[in-house]
Design an enzyme around this catalytic site. Structure first.
Site, PDB file in Angstrom:
ATOM      1  N   ASP A 214      37.398   1.202  37.910  1.00 19.91           N
ATOM      2  CA  ASP A 214      37.409   2.530  37.856  1.00 19.91           C
ATOM      3  C   ASP A 214      37.507   2.900  36.482  1.00 19.91           C
ATOM      4  OD1 ASP A 214      36.880   5.542  37.970  1.00 19.91           O
ATOM      5  OD2 ASP A 214      37.241   5.193  40.081  1.00 19.91           O
ATOM      6  N   HIS A 237      35.247   1.581  34.442  1.00 23.90           N
ATOM      7  CA  HIS A 237      34.253   2.668  34.447  1.00 23.90           C
ATOM      8  C   HIS A 237      34.416   3.421  32.851  1.00 23.90           C
ATOM      9  CE1 HIS A 237      33.375   2.688  38.793  1.00 23.90           C
ATOM     10  NE2 HIS A 237      32.510   1.564  38.224  1.00 23.90           N
TER      11      HIS A 237
END
Ligand SMILES: *[C@@H]1O[C@H](CO)[C@@H](O)[C@H](O)[C@H]1NC(C)=O
Ligand SMILES: *[C@@H]1O[C@H](CO)[C@@H](O)[C@H](O)[C@H]1NC(C)=O
Ligand SMILES: *[C@@H]1O[C@H](CO)[C@@H](O)[C@H](O)[C@H]1NC(C)=O
Ligand SMILES: *[C@@H]1O[C@H](CO)[C@@H](O)[C@H](O)[C@H]1NC(C)=O
Ligand SMILES: *[C@@H]1O[C@H](CO)[C@@H](O)[C@H](O)[C@H]1NC(C)=O
Ligand SMILES: *[C@@H]1O[C@H](CO)[C@@H](O)[C@H](O)[C@H]1NC(C)=O
Ligand SMILES: *[C@@H]1O[C@H](CO)[C@@H](O)[C@H](O)[C@H]1NC(C)=O
Ligand SMILES: *[C@@H]1O[C@H](CO)[C@@H](O)[C@H](O)[C@H]1NC(C)=O
Ligand SMILES: *[C@@H]1O[C@H](CO)[C@@H](O)[C@H](O)[C@H]1NC(C)=O
Ligand SMILES: *[C@@H]1O[C@H](CO)[C@@H](O)[C@H](O)[C@H]1NC(C)=O
Ligand SMILES: *[C@@H]1O[C@H](CO)[C@@H](O)[C@H](O)[C@H]1NC(C)=O
Ligand SMILES: *[C@@H]1O[C@H](CO)[C@@H](O)[C@H](O)[C@H]1NC(C)=O
Length: 423
Positions: A214, A237
């Site tokens: 993430d 991410h």
């Protein structure tokens, strides 16, 4: 002279109170011993975890400390037993931090030794069955504004179940930490293993290594003064602002963020801004400079139409109120775009949560902002090359020209090749 020396000695003695957490076998719960140490060394003190020992924490701990150094010379671990962790995570609601620091002026430091300073989250079992209920955050960092803030350094985090550093604080430095949320089971994904979530004033995130699934760093609403430099982020991410504007009933703001000399490898996003449709507030004075990207699907990405995985796209930025953007600078981006195998294994819905309509996968810049909602956004020296057979000259932009009328972005706002303009 002598009196002065005594005074100094007295001061250092007063600050030298040390509590060493007793060693237990690695399968015996150390929770009570840790809490006892935190109670007797709650102020002007040092708490020591001995080297060559692994302390098992079967329960979440809250440490309330002021002017305390916590030395993790040994290691901490969470139980392997998933049921036990989920049971001890309040109401199974993702809202517990397993190791909480409350107070002011706390230093939590690991070790320079390869055998010490580890925190093992035992997250693999959770990833293997994709369990997303009752996942704790690993470290809650809730520091008050008084004194000089806190430091986390030299920690080595292995297989966190989910979110790692959850920081609602002021004046905090995080440096030289290693986060490794790589899965060992092919086909599984370490969901929500954000590296550093920061909310508050004045954070420096420096020289960390993060392998995760993430955001590497995410700047949450109500945050200003964030410096993110010389970090290495893999698989995740991105270095993100947001998500802002999740609740339209209040203004969601972020400002004064400086990202420089960071490296992103095999990541889904590089530099990312995300705010929810219908959100309100502003993001201002954000700089990304000297970013090196290797095999990144979306190198630069700005959207005011963020939505959660599975919930589906809900309108466009132009059709709702949005969080406004001003004074964003993107400068000196190098590396390559992941156009050969775009995306990652976090895509479990249809359409995928990161699906972008009309992209060719050659885009180094995607701008999905509403007309009139942004100003002074500029791009210069963006050289992120699509992978062979394409070359640097094939990098593209996705941007609706009707949203950027009268603005000079340093690149032409179009769905087409990246064409620079003179700023
Ligand atoms: C820290 O403070 C919280 C909230 O006041 C309390 O529940 C907890 O027991 C305290 N921790 C210790 C180790 O005393
Ligand atoms: C801790 O140190 C501060 C500053 O030196 C001092 O004001 C405070 O009284 C000390 N607290 C204790 C419990 O020693
Ligand atoms: C820790 O273990 C290593 C290897 O077994 C040993 O060399 C070292 O002396 C130990 N350190 C302490 C402080 O016990
Ligand atoms: C912060 O804590 C450290 C370690 O206890 C201490 O040396 C230092 O003086 C404290 N800083 C302030 C501003 O109190
Ligand atoms: C795991 O923890 C649960 C809840 O405490 C317990 O009932 C169960 O026996 C434990 N499982 C193992 C294998 O220890
Ligand atoms: C925990 O968080 C994940 C991801 O944000 C979410 O999908 C899940 O529903 C949450 N679980 C609970 C019980 O809140
Ligand atoms: C951080 O500082 C601001 C401004 O002084 C204050 O309003 C806020 O409560 C502080 N945050 C924390 C977590 O102490
Ligand atoms: C954050 O840093 C700025 C600039 O150094 C300072 O003015 C401000 O007081 C700091 N905020 C807090 C909450 O300490
Ligand atoms: C913009 O943010 C940087 C820190 O990221 C800060 O040094 C600078 O003063 C800010 N500029 C303005 C105009 O506030
Ligand atoms: C690029 O990243 C993708 C997705 O993470 C991966 O499948 C692919 O193997 C990577 N390519 C290289 C050359 O590392
Ligand atoms: C889409 O927006 C509508 C109106 O704002 C809202 O009622 C609905 O819950 C949203 N749907 C999703 C999937 O977010
Ligand atoms: C995608 O392309 C189609 C056809 O050119 C166009 O009608 C549509 O508006 C585009 N959608 C987006 C989100 O750019």
């Amino acid at each position: 002279m002598l009196a002065f020396a005594y005074l100094l000695l007295g001061a250092s003695l007063a600050a030298a109170k040390t509590c060493t957490v007793p060693i237990s076998p690695p399968t015996v719960d150390s929770t009570a011993n840790v809490l006892a140490a935190a109670r007797s060394c709650s102020e002007n003190a040092t708490i020591v975890f001995s080297p060559n020992a692994t302390y098992l924490l079967e329960h979440p701990v809250q440490l309330n400390l002021t002017n305390v150094i916590v030395e993790l010379n040994g290691n901490l671990s969470l139980p392997e037993n998933i049921t036990l962790v989920a049971t001890n995570t309040s109401n199974n609601q993702n809202d517990t931090s397993w190791i909480v620091f409350n107070g002011a002026n706390i230093t939590f430091q690991g070790s320079n030794s390869s055998s010490g300073g580890w925190i093992n989250g035992n997250g693999q079992g959770w990833w293997d069955i994709n369990l997303q209920k009752g996942r704790p955050h690993l470290i809650g960092w809730f520091l008050k504004a008084i004194f000089s803030g806190g430091v986390v350094r030299d920690l080595k985090i292995q297989k966190p179940i989910a979110w790692v550093f959850f920081m609602i604080a002021n004046n905090t430095l995080a440096e030289n930490n290693w986060i490794d949320a790589r899965t060992s089971t092919p086909g599984t994904f370490p969901f929500n293993t954000d590296g550093f979530l920061v909310q508050g004033q004045n954070f420096t995130i420096h020289n960390n290594v993060v392998y995760n699934g993430d955001d590497c760093v995410t700047v949450r609403e109500g945050t200003s003064g964030v410096t993110v430099t010389h970090n290495y982020c893999a698989n995740g991410h991105g270095l993100s602002i947001g998500s802002l504007g999740s609740n339209p009933s209040y203004l969601s703001n972020a400002s004064d963020c400086y990202f420089s000399d960071n490296t992103m490898v095999n990541s889904l996003y590089g530099a990312r801004f995300k705010s929810f449709l219908g959100g309100r507030g502003s993001a201002t004075n954000v700089t990304y400079r000297n970013m090196f990207l290797s095999n990144v699907t979306f190198p630069i990405y700005l959207t005011q139409a963020y939505y959660d995985q599975g919930s589906g796209l809900n309108g466009t930025a132009s059709s709702n109120s949005v969080v406004t953007i001003s004074d964003f600078t993107y400068e000196n981006f190098f590396g390559d775009i992941n156009n050969l195998h775009p995306g990652d294994l976090s895509c479990v819905s249809d359409p995928c949560w990161y699906f972008e309509p009309n992209v060719t996968t050659l885009e180094s810049v995607i701008i999905d902002l509403a007309a009139g909602s942004f100003k002074n956004v500029s791009f210069s020296n963006i050289r992120v090359s699509p992978q062979p057979p394409y070359s640097l000259y094939d990098q593209r932009v996705k941007c609706d020209p009707s949203t950027a009328i009268g603005q000079n972005l340093g690149i032409v706002c179009q769905d087409g090749p990246l064409v620079t303009t003179t700023l």
